[in-house]
Design an enzyme around this catalytic site. Structure first.
Site, PDB file in Angstrom:
ATOM      1  N   ARG A 142       0.302  11.959  -9.561  1.00 19.93           N
ATOM      2  CA  ARG A 142       0.831  10.608  -9.317  1.00 19.93           C
ATOM      3  C   ARG A 142       2.205  10.413  -9.939  1.00 19.93           C
ATOM      4  O   ARG A 142       3.002   9.613  -9.481  1.00 19.93           O
ATOM      5  CB  ARG A 142      -0.103   9.539  -9.912  1.00 19.93           C
ATOM      6  N   GLU A 176       0.847  -1.200   0.000  1.00 20.79           N
ATOM      7  CA  GLU A 176       0.000   0.000   0.000  1.00 20.79           C
ATOM      8  C   GLU A 176       0.879   1.246   0.000  1.00 20.79           C
ATOM      9  O   GLU A 176       1.992   1.236   0.538  1.00 20.79           O
ATOM     10  CB  GLU A 176      -0.914  -0.048   1.232  1.00 20.79           C
ATOM     11  N   ASP A 177       0.370   2.313  -0.590  1.00 20.62           N
ATOM     12  CA  ASP A 177       1.138   3.555  -0.630  1.00 20.62           C
ATOM     13  C   ASP A 177       1.191   4.221   0.736  1.00 20.62           C
ATOM     14  O   ASP A 177       2.246   4.626   1.205  1.00 20.62           O
ATOM     15  CB  ASP A 177       0.579   4.516  -1.694  1.00 20.62           C
ATOM     16  N   PHE A 190      -1.102  16.302   3.752  1.00 28.05           N
ATOM     17  CA  PHE A 190      -1.523  15.586   2.553  1.00 28.05           C
ATOM     18  C   PHE A 190      -0.397  15.621   1.534  1.00 28.05           C
ATOM     19  O   PHE A 190       0.087  16.685   1.155  1.00 28.05           O
ATOM     20  CB  PHE A 190      -2.798  16.190   1.971  1.00 28.05           C
ATOM     21  N   ASP A 200      -3.502   5.791   6.506  1.00 22.73           N
ATOM     22  CA  ASP A 200      -3.974   7.034   7.088  1.00 22.73           C
ATOM     23  C   ASP A 200      -4.907   6.657   8.254  1.00 22.73           C
ATOM     24  O   ASP A 200      -4.427   6.393   9.360  1.00 22.73           O
ATOM     25  CB  ASP A 200      -4.674   7.804   5.962  1.00 22.73           C
TER      26      ASP A 200
HETATM   27  P1  IMP Z   1      -7.030   4.957   4.957  1.00 19.99           P
HETATM   28  O1  IMP Z   1      -8.096   3.968   4.637  1.00 19.99           O
HETATM   29  O2  IMP Z   1      -7.607   6.180   5.625  1.00 19.99           O
HETATM   30  O3  IMP Z   1      -5.866   4.413   5.694  1.00 19.99           O
HETATM   31  O4  IMP Z   1      -6.573   5.540   3.599  1.00 19.99           O
HETATM   32  C1  IMP Z   1      -5.713   4.984   2.746  1.00 19.99           C
HETATM   33  C2  IMP Z   1      -5.862   5.653   1.391  1.00 19.99           C
HETATM   34  O5  IMP Z   1      -6.146   7.062   1.517  1.00 19.99           O
HETATM   35  C3  IMP Z   1      -4.560   5.611   0.651  1.00 19.99           C
HETATM   36  O6  IMP Z   1      -4.468   4.452  -0.113  1.00 19.99           O
HETATM   37  C4  IMP Z   1      -4.633   6.839  -0.208  1.00 19.99           C
HETATM   38  O7  IMP Z   1      -5.297   6.543  -1.394  1.00 19.99           O
HETATM   39  C5  IMP Z   1      -5.465   7.819   0.568  1.00 19.99           C
HETATM   40  N1  IMP Z   1      -4.619   8.805   1.273  1.00 19.99           N
HETATM   41  C6  IMP Z   1      -4.464   8.976   2.593  1.00 19.99           C
HETATM   42  N2  IMP Z   1      -3.615   9.970   2.883  1.00 19.99           N
HETATM   43  C7  IMP Z   1      -3.207  10.438   1.680  1.00 19.99           C
HETATM   44  C8  IMP Z   1      -2.275  11.483   1.295  1.00 19.99           C
HETATM   45  O8  IMP Z   1      -1.639  12.189   2.095  1.00 19.99           O
HETATM   46  N3  IMP Z   1      -2.126  11.660  -0.040  1.00 19.99           N
HETATM   47  C9  IMP Z   1      -2.767  10.921  -0.974  1.00 19.99           C
HETATM   48  N4  IMP Z   1      -3.625   9.947  -0.654  1.00 19.99           N
HETATM   49  C10 IMP Z   1      -3.842   9.703   0.648  1.00 19.99           C
END
Ligand code: IMP
Length: 191
Positions: free
Chosen positions: A173, A107-108, A160, A111
């Protein structure tokens, strides 16, 4: 500040480089080394979460010295903008059966943790031989559910970021660096 790819076009929305491509490259090599060591003698299935993990996964697998197959899953949690709705669903499932396989979820960024938490539950139920998580970026301040992270590239502050696969409304991207998006860009916007 040094420039980045796309600077001239997008510079006004971007605040500063958080991680440049050289630092990312070094860390991806280290992650690749650890993963190769840990999975020695086994065959890996690397599962990238689309679309954000695409570039990270592409670089990571090229650092692995163990045999690796690749698959992708797409989930919907973030629509437009920067805030998660909290609801996660699978938009595109895996093409391969993961029962009995050594699965590494790539995963990238983590959050809130909702996306990975949801996928881990679904994948666990499919009885893989093992299931681990590799993330490039961890934003722990925003966590809403705990997620076990086995390999982490960088812990970052609550900002962000875009670039190296990460987007804001599908833009940025392609940037080689990971760059902080100005708060004014998404604060108060309707997306
Ligand atoms: P989570 O489910 O809240 O952990 O979110 C994960 C997804 O939110 C990641 O795969 C990203 O697509 C998006 N995301 C969360 N923070 C960022 C950020 O700082 N930049 C870009 N995408 C983000």
């Amino acid at each position: 500040m040094h420039g980045w790819v796309g600077h001239n076009v997008y510079g006004a929305e971007l605040e500063r480089v958080l991680l440049d491509s050289a630092a990312i490259d070094r860390r991806v090599r280290e992650l690749g080394d650890s993963i190769s060591r840990d999975y020695a003698g086994r065959e890996l299935l690397a599962v990238g979460i689309l679309k954000g993990a695409l570039i990270f996964l592409a670089d990571l697998v090229r650092r692995l010295t163990v045999p690796v197959a690749i698959d992708f899953v797409a989930v919907g949690s973030y629509g437009a903008g920067t805030e998660s709705s909290g609801a996660v669903r699978i938009l595109k499932d895996l093409e391969q059966d993961i029962a009995g396989r050594h699965v590494l979820l790539v995963e990238d960024i983590v959050d809130t943790g909702l996306t990975l938490n949801y996928l881990l539950e679904i994948f666990r139920a499919r009885a893989p031989a093992s299931l681990r998580v590799c993330v490039l970026l961890d934003k722990p301040e925003r966590r809403r559910v705990p997620v076990p992270i086995d390999y982490c590239g960088f812990v970052i502050p609550d900002e962000f970021v875009v670039g190296y696969g990460l987007d804001y409304n599908e833009r940025y991207r392609h940037l080689a660096d990971i760059v902080v998006l100005r708060r004014e860009v998404y604060r108060g916007s309707s997306v």
